[in-house]
Write an enzyme that holds these catalytic residues in place. Structure first.
Site, PDB file in Angstrom:
ATOM      1  CE  LYS A 170      -3.555   2.647   0.507  1.00 44.61           C
ATOM      2  NZ  LYS A 170      -4.458   3.053  -0.616  1.00 44.61           N
ATOM      3  CE  LYS A 239      -2.166   7.802   6.571  1.00 50.13           C
ATOM      4  NZ  LYS A 239      -3.194   6.862   6.843  1.00 50.13           N
TER       5      LYS A 239
HETATM    6  P1  NAD Z   1     -11.843   9.578   7.556  1.00 45.80           P
HETATM    7  O1  NAD Z   1     -11.261  10.752   8.212  1.00 45.80           O
HETATM    8  O2  NAD Z   1     -12.630  10.103   6.503  1.00 45.80           O
HETATM    9  O3  NAD Z   1     -12.429   8.733   8.572  1.00 45.80           O
HETATM   10  C1  NAD Z   1     -11.735   8.164   9.706  1.00 45.80           C
HETATM   11  C2  NAD Z   1     -12.893   7.945  10.848  1.00 45.80           C
HETATM   12  O4  NAD Z   1     -12.272   7.668  11.946  1.00 45.80           O
HETATM   13  C3  NAD Z   1     -13.796   9.235  11.102  1.00 45.80           C
HETATM   14  O5  NAD Z   1     -15.231   8.769  11.205  1.00 45.80           O
HETATM   15  C4  NAD Z   1     -13.289   9.543  12.461  1.00 45.80           C
HETATM   16  O6  NAD Z   1     -14.474   9.938  13.287  1.00 45.80           O
HETATM   17  C5  NAD Z   1     -12.895   8.437  12.977  1.00 45.80           C
HETATM   18  N1  NAD Z   1     -12.071   8.297  14.244  1.00 45.80           N
HETATM   19  C6  NAD Z   1     -11.062   9.032  14.470  1.00 45.80           C
HETATM   20  N2  NAD Z   1     -10.599   9.089  15.627  1.00 45.80           N
HETATM   21  C7  NAD Z   1     -11.220   8.034  16.105  1.00 45.80           C
HETATM   22  C8  NAD Z   1     -11.044   7.200  17.488  1.00 45.80           C
HETATM   23  N3  NAD Z   1     -10.093   7.661  18.405  1.00 45.80           N
HETATM   24  N4  NAD Z   1     -11.863   6.393  17.470  1.00 45.80           N
HETATM   25  C9  NAD Z   1     -12.975   6.030  16.800  1.00 45.80           C
HETATM   26  N5  NAD Z   1     -13.045   6.512  15.616  1.00 45.80           N
HETATM   27  C10 NAD Z   1     -12.296   7.633  15.381  1.00 45.80           C
HETATM   28  O7  NAD Z   1     -10.624   8.918   6.825  1.00 45.80           O
HETATM   29  P2  NAD Z   1     -10.730   7.991   5.550  1.00 45.80           P
HETATM   30  O8  NAD Z   1     -10.422   8.644   4.338  1.00 45.80           O
HETATM   31  O9  NAD Z   1     -12.001   6.958   5.815  1.00 45.80           O
HETATM   32  O10 NAD Z   1      -9.460   6.732   5.821  1.00 45.80           O
HETATM   33  C11 NAD Z   1      -9.271   5.747   6.686  1.00 45.80           C
HETATM   34  C12 NAD Z   1      -8.178   5.108   6.443  1.00 45.80           C
HETATM   35  O11 NAD Z   1      -8.236   4.603   4.923  1.00 45.80           O
HETATM   36  C13 NAD Z   1      -6.898   5.863   6.307  1.00 45.80           C
HETATM   37  O12 NAD Z   1      -5.807   5.181   7.087  1.00 45.80           O
HETATM   38  C14 NAD Z   1      -6.738   6.290   4.927  1.00 45.80           C
HETATM   39  O13 NAD Z   1      -5.060   6.629   4.687  1.00 45.80           O
HETATM   40  C15 NAD Z   1      -7.162   4.871   4.099  1.00 45.80           C
HETATM   41  N6  NAD Z   1      -7.413   5.358   2.982  1.00 45.80           N
HETATM   42  C16 NAD Z   1      -8.296   6.215   2.604  1.00 45.80           C
HETATM   43  C17 NAD Z   1      -8.949   6.290   1.200  1.00 45.80           C
HETATM   44  C18 NAD Z   1      -9.617   7.429   0.644  1.00 45.80           C
HETATM   45  O14 NAD Z   1      -9.606   7.640  -0.418  1.00 45.80           O
HETATM   46  N7  NAD Z   1     -10.076   8.249   1.741  1.00 45.80           N
HETATM   47  C19 NAD Z   1      -8.225   5.374   0.368  1.00 45.80           C
HETATM   48  C20 NAD Z   1      -7.768   4.347   0.743  1.00 45.80           C
HETATM   49  C21 NAD Z   1      -7.105   4.157   2.069  1.00 45.80           C
END
Ligand code: NAD
Length: 295
Positions: A170, A239
């Protein structure tokens, strides 16, 4: 199957909806109460803490912004590991570093739980459509246990090696995404400054050798429309470049392009764009040159 999902944001939210619709008995936990309400309206149960979620789950999935947050929901008196059932499976689908995945797998093993690192690619659209690419590190037997879940969330599932391997692949992927997106931004600014119509520019590049996923995914929907809501946030891309840079240092591999791209994303963060989509990396460049790539 009883499944718990922690982190129901841009990615985890639609993944949770798909699991509910596929008939899984789903518990969710998130610090964002509104996100939890959206999921309970779809049939999920809200857990009061990660520990309570783990108590009612055979499989616990985390989809969180970074490893510090993954650790905070796994560890401690209200953490997943304090409520985990013997023989359960933990799947971290967040993007983290390989050494972080291995460290968490070791902690899970001490509590009698199996572990997979299974980061994804395909963005929010892929999460909604259930067409993610899933890169899994862990034993064949453990991956087989997770296949009913992966089959709902993704279209392509690759077992790429032991725990930590999913995270490694990744990072390589997201190094390319970051570098390519920064290059798209720089190139489009040059094209418009040279007097080209952005739509003509895109049409020609799309059938030429400069085309890329970054151009396809980011140029029309985000840049030309001037709409920079994520999508994939600059803070998360930053990140991931940092995780790639750390891994490069650990292994003695110089990563020149990664460093340059990271500085461009740093510039965008300094301009207050950290929560915007990665395509917004173009905005400081546009400002510097005095053009806008819109059409
Ligand atoms: P996001 O910020 O939209 O969602 C993260 C969620 O985690 C939020 O709902 C937030 O409230 C919750 N959260 C934060 N702290 C918390 C805690 N202490 N306890 C419980 N919940 C908590 O992020 P995302 O875009 O959904 O990304 C999530 C992961 O997926 C990341 O590691 C990112 O790098 C990866 N990712 C994202 C994408 C994308 O296109 N957005 C694609 C592939 C991978």
């Amino acid at each position: 199957m009883q499944v718990g999902l922690i982190g129901i944001g841009a990615m985890g939210g639609p993944m949770a909806v798909n699991l509910c619709q596929a008939g899984f008995d789903l518990a969710v936990y998130d610090v964002n109460e509104e996100a939890v309400r959206r999921l309970t309206a779809q049939g999920a149960t809200a857990a009061a803490t990660p520990k309570e979620l783990a108590k009612v789950s055979e499989v616990v999935i985390t989809m969180l912004p970074n490893f510090q947050i993954v650790s905070s929901v796994m560890e401690g008196t209200d953490g997943v590991l304090s409520g985990i059932r013997d023989g359960s499976l933990v799947i971290d689908m967040s993007t983290v570093a390989p050494y972080q995945a291995r460290a968490m797998a070791a902690q899970a093993a001490q509590r009698g739980a199996a572990y997979l690192d299974a980061p994804v690619s395909g963005g929010v659209a892929g999460a909604k459509q259930g067409t993610l690419t899933i890169m899994v590190g862990g034993s064949d037997e453990t991956v087989d246990r997770a296949m009913p879940i992966f089959g709902v969330l993704g279209r392509k599932v690759y077992r790429v090696g032991d725990v930590g391997s999913g995270a490694a692949i990744k990072l390589v992927n997201n190094l390319l995404l970051g570098v390519n997106t920064a290059a798209v931004a720089e190139a489009l600014v040059l094209g418009v400054k040279a007097g080209l119509n952005p739509r003509v520019l895109l049409d020609v590049i799309r059938s030429s050798s400069g085309d890329s996923y970054a151009l396809k995914a980011k140029a029309d929907v985000f840049i030309l429309e001037g709409k920079f809501e994520p999508g994939f946030a600059i803070d998360l891309q930053y990140k991931d470049l940092e995780l790639a840079a750390q891994t490069g240092k650990e292994l003695g591999v110089p990563l020149f392009m990664t460093g340059l791209a990271q500085q461009l994303f740093e510039q965008a963060r300094a301009a207050g764009l950290g929560s915007k989509d990665i395509s917004a990396v173009i905005k400081p460049l546009e400002k510097l040159i005095g053009v806008e790539v819109r059409g």
